[in-house]
Motif scaffolding. Structure first.
Motif, PDB file in Angstrom:
ATOM      1  N   UNK A   5       0.839  -1.201   0.000  1.00  0.00           N
ATOM      2  CA  UNK A   5       0.000   0.000   0.000  1.00  0.00           C
ATOM      3  C   UNK A   5       0.867   1.242   0.000  1.00  0.00           C
ATOM      4  N   UNK A   6       0.320   2.312  -0.564  1.00  0.00           N
ATOM      5  CA  UNK A   6       0.943   3.633  -0.501  1.00  0.00           C
ATOM      6  C   UNK A   6      -0.104   4.600   0.016  1.00  0.00           C
ATOM      7  N   UNK A   7       0.143   5.141   1.191  1.00  0.00           N
ATOM      8  CA  UNK A   7      -0.767   6.122   1.774  1.00  0.00           C
ATOM      9  C   UNK A   7      -0.402   7.508   1.266  1.00  0.00           C
ATOM     10  N   UNK A   8      -1.384   8.198   0.709  1.00  0.00           N
ATOM     11  CA  UNK A   8      -1.185   9.537   0.172  1.00  0.00           C
ATOM     12  C   UNK A   8      -2.291  10.450   0.671  1.00  0.00           C
ATOM     13  N   UNK A   9      -2.131  11.748   0.391  1.00  0.00           N
ATOM     14  CA  UNK A   9      -3.188  12.697   0.744  1.00  0.00           C
ATOM     15  C   UNK A   9      -3.695  13.357  -0.529  1.00  0.00           C
ATOM     16  N   UNK A  10      -4.056  14.613  -0.478  1.00  0.00           N
ATOM     17  CA  UNK A  10      -4.695  15.282  -1.610  1.00  0.00           C
ATOM     18  C   UNK A  10      -3.847  15.228  -2.877  1.00  0.00           C
ATOM     19  N   UNK A  11      -4.470  14.813  -3.976  1.00  0.00           N
ATOM     20  CA  UNK A  11      -3.762  14.817  -5.253  1.00  0.00           C
ATOM     21  C   UNK A  11      -3.701  16.219  -5.855  1.00  0.00           C
ATOM     22  N   UNK A  12      -4.578  17.090  -5.437  1.00  0.00           N
ATOM     23  CA  UNK A  12      -4.521  18.457  -5.974  1.00  0.00           C
ATOM     24  C   UNK A  12      -3.443  19.293  -5.312  1.00  0.00           C
ATOM     25  N   UNK A  13      -3.218  19.096  -4.028  1.00  0.00           N
ATOM     26  CA  UNK A  13      -2.352  19.990  -3.269  1.00  0.00           C
ATOM     27  C   UNK A  13      -1.033  19.383  -2.798  1.00  0.00           C
ATOM     28  N   UNK A  14      -0.920  18.067  -2.777  1.00  0.00           N
ATOM     29  CA  UNK A  14       0.197  17.443  -2.058  1.00  0.00           C
ATOM     30  C   UNK A  14       1.388  17.138  -2.959  1.00  0.00           C
ATOM     31  N   UNK A  15       2.454  17.907  -2.785  1.00  0.00           N
ATOM     32  CA  UNK A  15       3.675  17.663  -3.557  1.00  0.00           C
ATOM     33  C   UNK A  15       4.355  16.374  -3.119  1.00  0.00           C
ATOM     34  N   UNK A  16       4.392  16.127  -1.815  1.00  0.00           N
ATOM     35  CA  UNK A  16       5.103  14.949  -1.324  1.00  0.00           C
ATOM     36  C   UNK A  16       4.382  13.672  -1.709  1.00  0.00           C
ATOM     37  N   UNK A  17       3.044  13.678  -1.693  1.00  0.00           N
ATOM     38  CA  UNK A  17       2.307  12.497  -2.126  1.00  0.00           C
ATOM     39  C   UNK A  17       2.560  12.217  -3.598  1.00  0.00           C
ATOM     40  N   UNK A  18       2.602  13.269  -4.411  1.00  0.00           N
ATOM     41  CA  UNK A  18       2.887  13.090  -5.837  1.00  0.00           C
ATOM     42  C   UNK A  18       4.253  12.449  -6.032  1.00  0.00           C
ATOM     43  N   UNK A  19       5.244  12.920  -5.300  1.00  0.00           N
ATOM     44  CA  UNK A  19       6.584  12.339  -5.430  1.00  0.00           C
ATOM     45  C   UNK A  19       6.582  10.851  -5.100  1.00  0.00           C
ATOM     46  N   UNK A  20       6.015  10.501  -3.952  1.00  0.00           N
ATOM     47  CA  UNK A  20       5.994   9.099  -3.543  1.00  0.00           C
ATOM     48  C   UNK A  20       5.248   8.226  -4.533  1.00  0.00           C
ATOM     49  N   UNK A  21       4.144   8.735  -5.049  1.00  0.00           N
ATOM     50  CA  UNK A  21       3.316   7.982  -5.995  1.00  0.00           C
ATOM     51  C   UNK A  21       4.057   7.778  -7.308  1.00  0.00           C
ATOM     52  N   UNK A  22       4.699   8.836  -7.828  1.00  0.00           N
ATOM     53  CA  UNK A  22       5.467   8.700  -9.066  1.00  0.00           C
ATOM     54  C   UNK A  22       6.625   7.729  -8.897  1.00  0.00           C
ATOM     55  N   UNK A  23       7.304   7.814  -7.770  1.00  0.00           N
ATOM     56  CA  UNK A  23       8.418   6.889  -7.531  1.00  0.00           C
ATOM     57  C   UNK A  23       7.945   5.443  -7.582  1.00  0.00           C
ATOM     58  N   UNK A  24       6.799   5.168  -6.939  1.00  0.00           N
ATOM     59  CA  UNK A  24       6.264   3.809  -6.950  1.00  0.00           C
ATOM     60  C   UNK A  24       5.865   3.396  -8.362  1.00  0.00           C
ATOM     61  N   UNK A  25       5.263   4.318  -9.102  1.00  0.00           N
ATOM     62  CA  UNK A  25       4.877   4.019 -10.486  1.00  0.00           C
ATOM     63  C   UNK A  25       6.108   3.775 -11.359  1.00  0.00           C
ATOM     64  N   UNK A  26       7.117   4.631 -11.215  1.00  0.00           N
ATOM     65  CA  UNK A  26       8.345   4.462 -12.006  1.00  0.00           C
ATOM     66  C   UNK A  26       8.993   3.109 -11.740  1.00  0.00           C
ATOM     67  N   UNK A  27       8.895   2.644 -10.505  1.00  0.00           N
ATOM     68  CA  UNK A  27       9.551   1.389 -10.122  1.00  0.00           C
ATOM     69  C   UNK A  27       8.855   0.168 -10.700  1.00  0.00           C
ATOM     70  N   UNK A  28       7.592   0.340 -11.073  1.00  0.00           N
ATOM     71  CA  UNK A  28       6.818  -0.795 -11.549  1.00  0.00           C
ATOM     72  C   UNK A  28       6.208  -1.635 -10.446  1.00  0.00           C
ATOM     73  N   UNK A  29       6.354  -1.206  -9.204  1.00  0.00           N
ATOM     74  CA  UNK A  29       5.790  -1.942  -8.080  1.00  0.00           C
ATOM     75  C   UNK A  29       4.267  -1.798  -8.077  1.00  0.00           C
ATOM     76  N   UNK A  30       3.566  -2.901  -7.983  1.00  0.00           N
ATOM     77  CA  UNK A  30       2.112  -2.846  -7.877  1.00  0.00           C
ATOM     78  C   UNK A  30       1.737  -2.504  -6.439  1.00  0.00           C
ATOM     79  N   UNK A  31       0.814  -1.553  -6.293  1.00  0.00           N
ATOM     80  CA  UNK A  31       0.422  -1.133  -4.949  1.00  0.00           C
ATOM     81  C   UNK A  31      -1.025  -0.670  -4.956  1.00  0.00           C
ATOM     82  N   UNK A  32      -1.589  -0.647  -3.773  1.00  0.00           N
ATOM     83  CA  UNK A  32      -2.945  -0.137  -3.576  1.00  0.00           C
ATOM     84  C   UNK A  32      -2.858   1.228  -2.899  1.00  0.00           C
ATOM     85  N   UNK A  33      -3.572   2.201  -3.419  1.00  0.00           N
ATOM     86  CA  UNK A  33      -3.587   3.529  -2.815  1.00  0.00           C
ATOM     87  C   UNK A  33      -4.466   3.534  -1.567  1.00  0.00           C
TER      88      UNK A  33
END
Length: 217
Positions: A5-33
Motif C-alpha cells: 500500500x501507498x498512503x497519500x493525501x490530496x492529489x490536488x495539493x500534495x507535492x510529497x504524495x505526488x513524489x511518492x506515488x510517481x516513484x512507486x509508479x516508475x519502479x513498476x511496483x504494484x500497490x494499492x492507494x
C-alpha cells in the motif's frame, strides 16, 4: 505476503504524495492507494506545512514501512534496480542523489509562495524576489542536467530526480513561470507522462478544497 500500500493525501495539493506515488509508479511496483481524508491531521500537516517529515506518503511493502520520500526512492531502487531510479554511472548517481536531496530539504520560499494547486492557474502571478531566486536555482539544476544528458529527462531516461522535481513543474505551470525553450520542453515532457496525466485527472476530480490554501501568497 501482505498487500503493498501507498498512503497519500490530496492529489490536488500534495507535492510529497505526488513524489511518492510517481516513484512507486516508475519502479513498476504494484500497490494499492490508501487516501487520507482531507481533514486528517497528518494529511493537513503534510500539505499545509509543506514538510517532508510527516508520515505521508507512506509505503508499506513486504514487512517494511517507509514514510520519507527519499527513503522511499532508495528503497524502491533497492528492490527494483532494473527500474533505473538511479543512473547506472557512479558520478551521475552522486549528482542525482545531490539534486534530489536539495529539492527534498530546500526551496522553502518557492514552496510557500507557489503552493501546489493542480486545479489552479494564475497567469501574471507576482513572484517575490526570494522565490525567484529558488526558481533560478531550479532552472540551473535542470539546465546543467539536460546539457549533460541531452534529455528528454534530467539524466536522459527518467530517474528519481524527475519524480522529485515533478511537483515543481506543476508549480511553474500553475503560476505561469516563464521558462527558456529547453526547460519548457522538459516541463512539457514531465506533464505529458501517462502517470502525470493520471494523477492530474484524479486531482481535478477531487471535490474538496482546503480553505487555507485558497489565499493569495
Amino acid at each position: 505476503m501482505a498487500k503493498t500500500t501507498l498512503t497519500i493525501s490530496s492529489k490536488n495539493y500534495s507535492s510529497w504524495s505526488l513524489r511518492g506515488w510517481l516513484l512507486a509508479k516508475f519502479s513498476g511496483l504494484e500497490f494499492e492507494e490508501v487516501v487520507t481524508a482531507p481533514d486528517d491531521a497528518s494529511a493537513r500537516a503534510e500539505i499545509l506545512l509543506l514538510s517532508s517529515s510527516i508520515l505521508v506518503p507512506c509505503l508499506r511493502h513486504d514487512g517494511a514501512t517507509i514514510w520519507d520520500t527519499l527513503a522511499i526512492a532508495e528503497y524502491l531502487n533497492e528492490i527494483r534496480p532494473e527500474a533505473g531510479l538511479l543512473p547506472g554511472d557512479r558520478i551521475q548517481r552522486a549528482h542525482c542523489r545531490s539534486i534530489c536531496g536539495e529539492i527534498h530539504s530546500g526551496f522553502t520560499t518557492l514552496r510557500a509562495s507557489l503552493p501546489v494547486n493542480l486545479k489552479g492557474h494564475f497567469p501574471g502571478f507576482k513572484i517575490w524576489s526570494r522565490a525567484q531566486a529558488d526558481i533560478d536555482r531550479v532552472c540551473t539544476i535542470w539546465r546543467d542536467c539536460l546539457n549533460a544528458s541531452d534529455g528528454p529527462f534530467l539524466f536522459g531516461t527518467r530517474t528519481m530526480a524527475d519524480a522529485m522535481y515533478a511537483p515543481v513543474v506543476t508549480r511553474f505551470m500553475t503560476y505561469d513561470v516563464k521558462l527558456e525553450p529547453p526547460l519548457a520542453a522538459y516541463a512539457a515532457t514531465i506533464m505529458a507522462m501517462p502517470e502525470m496525466q493520471q494523477w492530474i485527472e484524479a486531482a481535478r476530480a477531487e471535490p474538496a478544497d482546503i480553505e487555507e490554501l485558497e489565499v493569495e501568497y
